[in-house]
Design a protein around this motif. Structure first.
Motif, PDB file in Angstrom:
ATOM      1  N   GLY A 113      -7.506  -0.113   8.231  1.00 41.85           N
ATOM      2  CA  GLY A 113      -8.938   0.147   8.290  1.00 41.85           C
ATOM      3  C   GLY A 113      -9.689  -1.156   8.073  1.00 41.85           C
ATOM      4  N   HIS A 114      -9.533  -1.734   6.895  1.00 41.92           N
ATOM      5  CA  HIS A 114     -10.059  -3.085   6.648  1.00 41.92           C
ATOM      6  C   HIS A 114      -9.452  -4.039   7.663  1.00 41.92           C
ATOM      7  N   THR A 115      -8.141  -3.966   7.810  1.00 41.98           N
ATOM      8  CA  THR A 115      -7.410  -4.606   8.908  1.00 41.98           C
ATOM      9  C   THR A 115      -6.403  -3.602   9.445  1.00 41.98           C
ATOM     10  N   ILE A 116      -5.901  -3.864  10.641  1.00 44.53           N
ATOM     11  CA  ILE A 116      -4.788  -3.088  11.175  1.00 44.53           C
ATOM     12  C   ILE A 116      -3.505  -3.683  10.595  1.00 44.53           C
ATOM     13  N   GLY A 117      -2.679  -2.825  10.015  1.00 44.95           N
ATOM     14  CA  GLY A 117      -1.453  -3.310   9.403  1.00 44.95           C
ATOM     15  C   GLY A 117      -1.563  -3.568   7.911  1.00 44.95           C
ATOM     16  N   HIS A 118      -2.716  -3.292   7.327  1.00 43.22           N
ATOM     17  CA  HIS A 118      -2.876  -3.401   5.875  1.00 43.22           C
ATOM     18  C   HIS A 118      -1.963  -2.360   5.218  1.00 43.22           C
ATOM     19  N   ILE A 119      -1.207  -2.784   4.202  1.00 48.23           N
ATOM     20  CA  ILE A 119      -0.366  -1.848   3.467  1.00 48.23           C
ATOM     21  C   ILE A 119      -0.710  -1.894   1.986  1.00 48.23           C
ATOM     22  N   ALA A 120      -0.381  -0.800   1.297  1.00 47.21           N
ATOM     23  CA  ALA A 120      -0.482  -0.711  -0.151  1.00 47.21           C
ATOM     24  C   ALA A 120       0.912  -0.450  -0.697  1.00 47.21           C
ATOM     25  N   PHE A 121       1.107  -0.796  -1.960  1.00 51.55           N
ATOM     26  CA  PHE A 121       2.385  -0.597  -2.635  1.00 51.55           C
ATOM     27  C   PHE A 121       2.173   0.323  -3.829  1.00 51.55           C
ATOM     28  N   HIS A 122       2.899   1.441  -3.851  1.00 49.84           N
ATOM     29  CA  HIS A 122       2.780   2.414  -4.940  1.00 49.84           C
ATOM     30  C   HIS A 122       4.099   2.468  -5.706  1.00 49.84           C
ATOM     31  N   PHE A 123       4.012   2.227  -7.005  1.00 50.48           N
ATOM     32  CA  PHE A 123       5.164   2.316  -7.893  1.00 50.48           C
ATOM     33  C   PHE A 123       4.967   3.540  -8.788  1.00 50.48           C
ATOM     34  N   PRO A 124       5.484   4.702  -8.370  1.00 48.69           N
ATOM     35  CA  PRO A 124       5.153   5.946  -9.078  1.00 48.69           C
ATOM     36  C   PRO A 124       5.663   5.997 -10.508  1.00 48.69           C
ATOM     37  N   GLN A 125       6.845   5.440 -10.784  1.00 52.35           N
ATOM     38  CA  GLN A 125       7.361   5.476 -12.151  1.00 52.35           C
ATOM     39  C   GLN A 125       6.455   4.697 -13.099  1.00 52.35           C
ATOM     40  N   ALA A 126       5.931   3.592 -12.630  1.00 52.41           N
ATOM     41  CA  ALA A 126       5.057   2.764 -13.451  1.00 52.41           C
ATOM     42  C   ALA A 126       3.601   3.196 -13.388  1.00 52.41           C
ATOM     43  N   GLY A 127       3.263   4.072 -12.445  1.00 55.25           N
ATOM     44  CA  GLY A 127       1.884   4.525 -12.306  1.00 55.25           C
ATOM     45  C   GLY A 127       0.949   3.449 -11.799  1.00 55.25           C
ATOM     46  N   LEU A 128       1.435   2.624 -10.851  1.00 55.16           N
ATOM     47  CA  LEU A 128       0.653   1.511 -10.330  1.00 55.16           C
ATOM     48  C   LEU A 128       0.535   1.618  -8.811  1.00 55.16           C
ATOM     49  N   ALA A 129      -0.635   1.308  -8.275  1.00 58.42           N
ATOM     50  CA  ALA A 129      -0.838   1.200  -6.828  1.00 58.42           C
ATOM     51  C   ALA A 129      -1.614  -0.084  -6.548  1.00 58.42           C
ATOM     52  N   PHE A 130      -1.086  -0.889  -5.648  1.00 55.19           N
ATOM     53  CA  PHE A 130      -1.710  -2.161  -5.283  1.00 55.19           C
ATOM     54  C   PHE A 130      -2.360  -1.977  -3.918  1.00 55.19           C
ATOM     55  N   THR A 131      -3.683  -1.889  -3.929  1.00 53.92           N
ATOM     56  CA  THR A 131      -4.433  -1.446  -2.756  1.00 53.92           C
ATOM     57  C   THR A 131      -5.241  -2.549  -2.090  1.00 53.92           C
ATOM     58  N   ALA A 132      -5.322  -3.726  -2.717  1.00 51.79           N
ATOM     59  CA  ALA A 132      -6.004  -4.896  -2.145  1.00 51.79           C
ATOM     60  C   ALA A 132      -7.398  -4.539  -1.650  1.00 51.79           C
ATOM     61  N   ASP A 133      -7.638  -4.614  -0.331  1.00 53.34           N
ATOM     62  CA  ASP A 133      -8.983  -4.430   0.213  1.00 53.34           C
ATOM     63  C   ASP A 133      -9.137  -3.095   0.942  1.00 53.34           C
ATOM     64  N   SER A 134      -8.270  -2.129   0.610  1.00 53.71           N
ATOM     65  CA  SER A 134      -8.472  -0.770   1.128  1.00 53.71           C
ATOM     66  C   SER A 134      -9.316  -0.016   0.107  1.00 53.71           C
ATOM     67  N   LEU A 135      -8.708   0.679  -0.827  1.00 58.74           N
ATOM     68  CA  LEU A 135      -9.445   1.257  -1.949  1.00 58.74           C
ATOM     69  C   LEU A 135      -9.709   0.161  -2.974  1.00 58.74           C
ATOM     70  N   MET A 136     -10.978  -0.062  -3.282  1.00 58.18           N
ATOM     71  CA  MET A 136     -11.378  -1.092  -4.238  1.00 58.18           C
ATOM     72  C   MET A 136     -12.094  -0.429  -5.405  1.00 58.18           C
ATOM     73  N   ALA A 137     -12.316  -1.184  -6.462  1.00 55.19           N
ATOM     74  CA  ALA A 137     -13.001  -0.642  -7.634  1.00 55.19           C
ATOM     75  C   ALA A 137     -14.429  -0.267  -7.265  1.00 55.19           C
ATOM     76  N   ALA A 138     -14.701   1.029  -7.267  1.00 59.03           N
ATOM     77  CA  ALA A 138     -16.012   1.594  -6.917  1.00 59.03           C
ATOM     78  C   ALA A 138     -16.399   1.350  -5.468  1.00 59.03           C
ATOM     79  N   GLY A 139     -15.449   0.977  -4.611  1.00 62.82           N
ATOM     80  CA  GLY A 139     -15.789   0.708  -3.222  1.00 62.82           C
ATOM     81  C   GLY A 139     -14.586   0.763  -2.308  1.00 62.82           C
ATOM     82  N   CYS A 140     -14.743   0.158  -1.134  1.00 64.74           N
ATOM     83  CA  CYS A 140     -13.641  -0.019  -0.189  1.00 64.74           C
ATOM     84  C   CYS A 140     -13.967  -1.232   0.670  1.00 64.74           C
TER      85      CYS A 140
END
Length: 255
Positions: A113-140
Motif C-alpha cells: 500500500g505504502h509501497t508494493i512489496g512492503h512486508i511486516a514481521f510478526h513474532f506471535p510468541q513475543a507479541g511483536l509486529a514490525f510494521t514500518a510504514d504500513s500501520l504507524m503510531a496513530a496513523g499509516c
C-alpha cells in the motif's frame, strides 16, 4: 523466553529495532536507516548481529544495510516482490513464509500500500509486529504505490492480530498523527488520554513507539474507518470500509 526489544532512533525521525534471543544468542535488526546507531546499540549490549530484516525499499529504511552487513556478516531477509530494488538478499520472502531468530518464529505479512512489496514481521510468541510504514503510531503511511483498497486490506490483516501485540512502526510521527485524529474524533476519550501521554514522552525526549494494537484500535482513525461514527464524522455514512479509509487518507494528505 521473550525477545529483548531495543528501539533505536535514526536519522531525523526514523526507528530501527533490535530483537535478541538470549537463549540462542541471536540478534536481528529490523530496517537499517543508518549504521552507526545500530552498531553502537549492539556494542553497548555485547550482542552480535546475525540477521537483517527489511520491510521495504525506501532509502530511509535500507541506506545502511550494505555497510551493516559488511561490519557484522549478518544475513539479509526481504521481500521477493521487492528484491529488484533492495540490497542483495540472502533470503527472499513472501506472505506466509516464516523465519527464525533463535527460538522465536517470525511470520511474514504482505502489507502493500505504502509501497508494493512492503512486508511486516510478526513474532506471535513475543507479541511483536514490525510494521514500518504500513500501520504507524496513530496513523499509516502515504500511498506512494498502492491503492486505498490495497492499504485497507493490509491494515485489516494487522488489525486482526492479538490486541496486546506491540506495533513497532518506523517513524516518530505520532504527535502530528494525533492532531489529525482529533480533527475527526475530538471527543474520543482514548485519544485524549493518548495525546497527553505522547506529549509527555516527547517533552522527555522518549520515543512514542512501540504502541499496543489495542491502543491503535481505540485511537487510530485509519484502523477505525469501518466504524459508523467515523463514517458519520467524514460525512459518508453509507460508504464501504475501503471508501471511508480512502477519504480519511485523502484528508490526512491535505492536513
Amino acid at each position: 523466553m521473550p525477545l529483548d526489544l531495543v528501539t533505536i532512533p535514526c536519522l531525523k525521525d526514523n526507528y530501527a529495532f533490535l530483537i535478541h534471543d538470549a537463549v540462542e544468542n541471536r540478534t536481528a535488526v529490523i530496517d537499517v536507516p543508518e549504521t552507526a546507531p545500530i552498531l553502537a546499540a549492539l556494542s553497548q549490549r555485547g550482542w552480535s548481529l546475525t540477521d537483517i530484516l527489511i520491510t521495504h525499499h525506501h532509502d530511509d529504511h535500507i541506506a545502511g544495510v550494505n555497510d551493516l552487513r559488511a561490519a557484522t556478516g549478518a544475513r539479509v531477509w526481504g521481500a521477493q516482490a521487492d528484491a529488484h530494488r533492495l540490497p542483495p538478499l540472502d533470503h527472499a520472502l513472501a506472505e506466509g513464509d516464516t523465519l527464525s531468530i533463535g527460538s522465536q518464529t517470525g511470520h511474514v505479512i504482505d502489507v502493500s500500500g505504502h509501497t508494493i512489496g512492503h512486508i511486516a514481521f510478526h513474532f506471535p510468541q513475543a507479541g511483536l509486529a514490525f510494521t514500518a510504514d504500513s500501520l504507524m503510531a496513530a496513523g499509516c503511511g502515504r500511498l506512494f504505490e498502492g491503492s486505498p483498497a490495497m492499504m485497507w486490506a493490509s491494515l485489516s490483516k494487522l488489525a486482526a492480530l492479538p490486541p496486546q501485540t506491540l506495533i513497532c512502526s518506523g517513524h516518530e510521527y505520532t504527535a502530528s498523527n494525533i492532531r489529525f485524529a482529533f480533527a475527526l474524533e475530538p471527543g474520543n476519550p482514548a485519544l485524549i488520554s493518548r495525546a497527553s501521554k505522547v506529549a509527555l514522552a516527547r517533552e522527555d525526549g522518549r520515543p512514542t513507539v512501540p504502541s499496543t494494537l489495542s491502543e491503535e484500535l481505540a485511537t487510530n482513525p485509519f484502523l477505525r474507518a469501518a466504524l459508523p461514527e467515523l463514517k458519520a464524522a467524514i460525512g459518508l455514512p453509507d460508504a464501504t470500509d475501503a471508501e471511508a479509509f480512502a477519504e480519511i487518507r485523502k484528508r490526512k494528505d491535505r492536513f
